[in-house]
Scaffold this active site. Structure first.
Site, PDB file in Angstrom:
ATOM      1  N   LYS A  83       0.834  -1.207   0.000  1.00 24.19           N
ATOM      2  CA  LYS A  83       0.000   0.000   0.000  1.00 24.19           C
ATOM      3  C   LYS A  83       0.871   1.261   0.000  1.00 24.19           C
ATOM      4  CE  LYS A  83      -2.145  -1.365   3.717  1.00 24.19           C
ATOM      5  NZ  LYS A  83      -1.443  -2.661   3.829  1.00 24.19           N
ATOM      6  N   THR A  84       1.850   1.315   0.893  1.00 25.21           N
ATOM      7  CA  THR A  84       2.726   2.479   0.954  1.00 25.21           C
ATOM      8  C   THR A  84       3.501   2.615  -0.354  1.00 25.21           C
ATOM      9  OG1 THR A  84       2.936   2.296   3.355  1.00 25.21           O
ATOM     10  CG2 THR A  84       4.639   3.543   2.217  1.00 25.21           C
ATOM     11  N   ASP A 128      -1.746   7.110   6.052  1.00 25.05           N
ATOM     12  CA  ASP A 128      -1.647   5.698   6.412  1.00 25.05           C
ATOM     13  C   ASP A 128      -2.559   5.422   7.608  1.00 25.05           C
ATOM     14  OD1 ASP A 128      -0.690   3.181   6.058  1.00 25.05           O
ATOM     15  OD2 ASP A 128       1.379   3.625   6.621  1.00 25.05           O
ATOM     16  N   THR A 177      -5.534  -1.310   6.735  1.00 20.69           N
ATOM     17  CA  THR A 177      -5.547  -2.771   6.808  1.00 20.69           C
ATOM     18  C   THR A 177      -6.944  -3.245   7.196  1.00 20.69           C
ATOM     19  OG1 THR A 177      -4.769  -2.534   9.082  1.00 20.69           O
ATOM     20  CG2 THR A 177      -3.117  -3.079   7.424  1.00 20.69           C
ATOM     21  N   ARG A 236       6.646  -8.127   1.743  1.00 19.36           N
ATOM     22  CA  ARG A 236       7.529  -7.671   2.815  1.00 19.36           C
ATOM     23  C   ARG A 236       8.203  -8.865   3.484  1.00 19.36           C
ATOM     24  NH1 ARG A 236       4.549  -4.392   6.594  1.00 19.36           N
ATOM     25  NH2 ARG A 236       5.264  -2.567   5.452  1.00 19.36           N
TER      26      ARG A 236
HETATM   27  N1  LIG Z   1       3.985  -5.474  -5.767  1.00 24.46           N
HETATM   28  C1  LIG Z   1       5.203  -5.425  -5.240  1.00 24.46           C
HETATM   29  N2  LIG Z   1       6.292  -5.668  -5.987  1.00 24.46           N
HETATM   30  C2  LIG Z   1       7.518  -5.645  -5.436  1.00 24.46           C
HETATM   31  N3  LIG Z   1       7.768  -5.365  -4.148  1.00 24.46           N
HETATM   32  C3  LIG Z   1       6.733  -5.092  -3.361  1.00 24.46           C
HETATM   33  C4  LIG Z   1       5.402  -5.112  -3.859  1.00 24.46           C
HETATM   34  N4  LIG Z   1       4.569  -4.818  -2.853  1.00 24.46           N
HETATM   35  C5  LIG Z   1       5.328  -4.626  -1.775  1.00 24.46           C
HETATM   36  N5  LIG Z   1       6.642  -4.801  -2.067  1.00 24.46           N
HETATM   37  C6  LIG Z   1       7.741  -4.705  -1.118  1.00 24.46           C
HETATM   38  O1  LIG Z   1       7.239  -5.030   0.153  1.00 24.46           O
HETATM   39  C7  LIG Z   1       7.607  -4.058   1.116  1.00 24.46           C
HETATM   40  C8  LIG Z   1       6.406  -3.683   1.930  1.00 24.46           C
HETATM   41  O2  LIG Z   1       5.489  -2.962   1.139  1.00 24.46           O
HETATM   42  P1  LIG Z   1       4.672  -1.729   1.726  1.00 24.46           P
HETATM   43  O3  LIG Z   1       5.470  -1.028   2.766  1.00 24.46           O
HETATM   44  O4  LIG Z   1       4.225  -0.910   0.572  1.00 24.46           O
HETATM   45  O5  LIG Z   1       3.433  -2.484   2.377  1.00 24.46           O
HETATM   46  P2  LIG Z   1       2.153  -1.864   3.099  1.00 24.46           P
HETATM   47  O6  LIG Z   1       0.962  -2.471   2.427  1.00 24.46           O
HETATM   48  O7  LIG Z   1       2.243  -0.386   3.104  1.00 24.46           O
HETATM   49  O8  LIG Z   1       2.264  -2.453   4.564  1.00 24.46           O
HETATM   50  P3  LIG Z   1       1.675  -1.842   5.956  1.00 24.46           P
HETATM   51  O9  LIG Z   1       0.213  -2.149   5.963  1.00 24.46           O
HETATM   52  O10 LIG Z   1       2.395  -2.612   7.007  1.00 24.46           O
HETATM   53  O11 LIG Z   1       1.991  -0.393   5.972  1.00 24.46           O
HETATM   54  C9  LIG Z   1       8.238  -2.900   0.364  1.00 24.46           C
HETATM   55  O12 LIG Z   1       9.539  -2.701   0.810  1.00 24.46           O
HETATM   56  C10 LIG Z   1       8.291  -3.309  -1.069  1.00 24.46           C
HETATM   57  O13 LIG Z   1       9.647  -3.365  -1.468  1.00 24.46           O
HETATM   58 MG   LIG Z   2       2.511   0.927   4.696  1.00 25.40          MG
END
Ligand SMILES: Nc1ncnc2c1ncn2[C@@H]1O[C@H](COP(=O)(O)OP(=O)(O)OP(=O)(O)O)[C@@H](O)[C@H]1O
Ligand SMILES: [Mg+2]
Length: 362
Positions: A83-84, A128, A177, A236
């Protein structure tokens, strides 16, 4: 000027995550830095999530063609699914700056007003954990999203006046989430909602191979597959396991990640073939060995494994339920036949008494 509002900040229920958890622990500073370095920078680099990617691509392209600011975007899905990452990609694709904040960081409506009023035209505001915002801030956000305007309350009590403040058009990207916790009026104000799914193993293999390239680690396709299979559908976790396997490969092998090296390394870190870690197995083992497979209450189960109730409920259980190893029932937690099989134990069916067999035989 008084930015204050009288709403008490809501108590945060954060799960107490034990520091030794490999797959779900909060990343420390260095890990954060590596994570940032591994983030895909544009939509083409972003692996998987075909539907969300295609839809978002249209939204952004159309906005660019109109020379307009993109519609507000809500991204929902489990932790670590991107998401981030996607919010940063949205800003990059729009060629816009991004401001990052989170629901819990906005205690008062005034905090939000300060952020909103300092946005540049077209800027992306990433909010977020949007489901954890305070009520007054949320109400201010409604108006800001819809009319690009906020009412700033000056003074207190009967003398308080609302001063309208125009905002430049901006794109709100909210991440959560827990989409179910968002009030409908807030959810409805997003022009586009993308729900992120767990990733298929082949997609995680691509994530792992891409990250290995960035980290300059040699990895065989079978090694990537071995790690992908234990990554719980989550990029992640895939990246984190890759870094631990890399450590092992450097110290114990010749640095190359083969299937054997990956399997041995993940054995050392107590991540089993299905991706269960120490806590997950502790929960399952207690459920099977101490409580005969249940039903048993969450609090009892938590005490039995020496963890907080929230840790068991929010950290271990979602994955166990998703894997079909544990079920939440009104009478308590019960183990499925797959749980007995996974731990190599035999259910005490003939002993009878618990009545849980009927649940699976119906
Ligand atoms: N589609 C993707 N392709 C490649 N790498 C990804 C992908 N999605 C996530 N990642 C990797 O996974 C890691 C975590 O992703 P991210 O921080 O965006 O998750 P999030 O959904 O924001 O999690 P949270 O809910 O904990 O904030 C990032 O460092 C990224 O490198
Ligand atoms: Mg995030």
């Amino acid at each position: 000027m008084n930015w204050d509002d009288t709403a008490p900040s809501t108590a945060e229920e954060t799960a107490d995550v034990p520091a030794d958890r490999l797959v779900a622990a909060d990343a420390d500073g260095e890990e954060n830095a590596v994570e940032a370095a591994l983030r895909p920078k544009d939509l083409d680099e972003f692996v998987g999530q075909e539907r969300v990617r295609e839809q978002l691509d249209l939204v952004l392209k159309a906005a660019r063609a109109r020379g307009a600011t993109a519609d507000h975007v809500l991204l929902s899905g489990a932790p670590g699914l991107g998401k981030t990452t996607l919010s940063m990609i949205i800003a990059a694709e729009m060629g816009a700056p991004i401001r990052i904040t989170s629901g819990p960081a906005i205690q008062h409506a005034g905090d939000l007003a300060a952020i909103l009023s300092s946005l540049q035209e077209g800027e992306v505001l990433f909010l977020d954990e949007i489901h954890r915002m305070s009520r007054p801030a949320e109400e201010m956000l409604y108006m800001a999203m819809e009319d690009f305007r906020v009412d700033v309350i000056v003074g207190k009590g009967p003398g308080a006046t609302a001063i309208p403040l125009e905002l430049p058009p901006f794109t709100l990207v909210g991440a959560t989430t827990r989409a179910g916790l968002l009030p409908p009026p807030l959810r409805d104000r997003f022009g586009f909602t993308g729900h992120m799914e767990f990733y298929a193993p082949v997609e995680l293999e691509r994530v792992i191979r891409r990250s290995a390239g960035l980290l300059d680690v040699e990895i065989e396709p079978e090694g990537a597959a071995e790690i992908a299979g234990r990554s719980r559908g989550t990029p992640r976790i895939a990246n984190r396991l890759l870094r631990r396997v890399r450590d092992y490969a450097q110290v114990k092998a010749d640095g190359v990640i083969t299937r054997e090296v990956a399997a041995q390394a993940l054995g050392v870190y107590e991540v089993d073939a299905r991706g269960l870690d120490r806590l997950d197995r502790a929960v399952l083992t207690a459920l099977l060995k101490l409580f005969g497979g249940g039903p048993v209450g969450l609090s009892t189960l938590a005490v039995a494994v020496g963890e907080e109730r929230e840790t068991v409920e929010e950290v271990a259980e979602p994955f166990l339920v998703r894997e079909g190893l544990l079920a939440r029932t009104p009478r308590g937690r019960i183990a499925t036949p797959a749980a007995w099989a996974h731990l190599g134990l035999v259910p005490p069916q003939q002993a009878g008494g618990s009545g849980q067999r009927g649940l699976f035989e119906a």
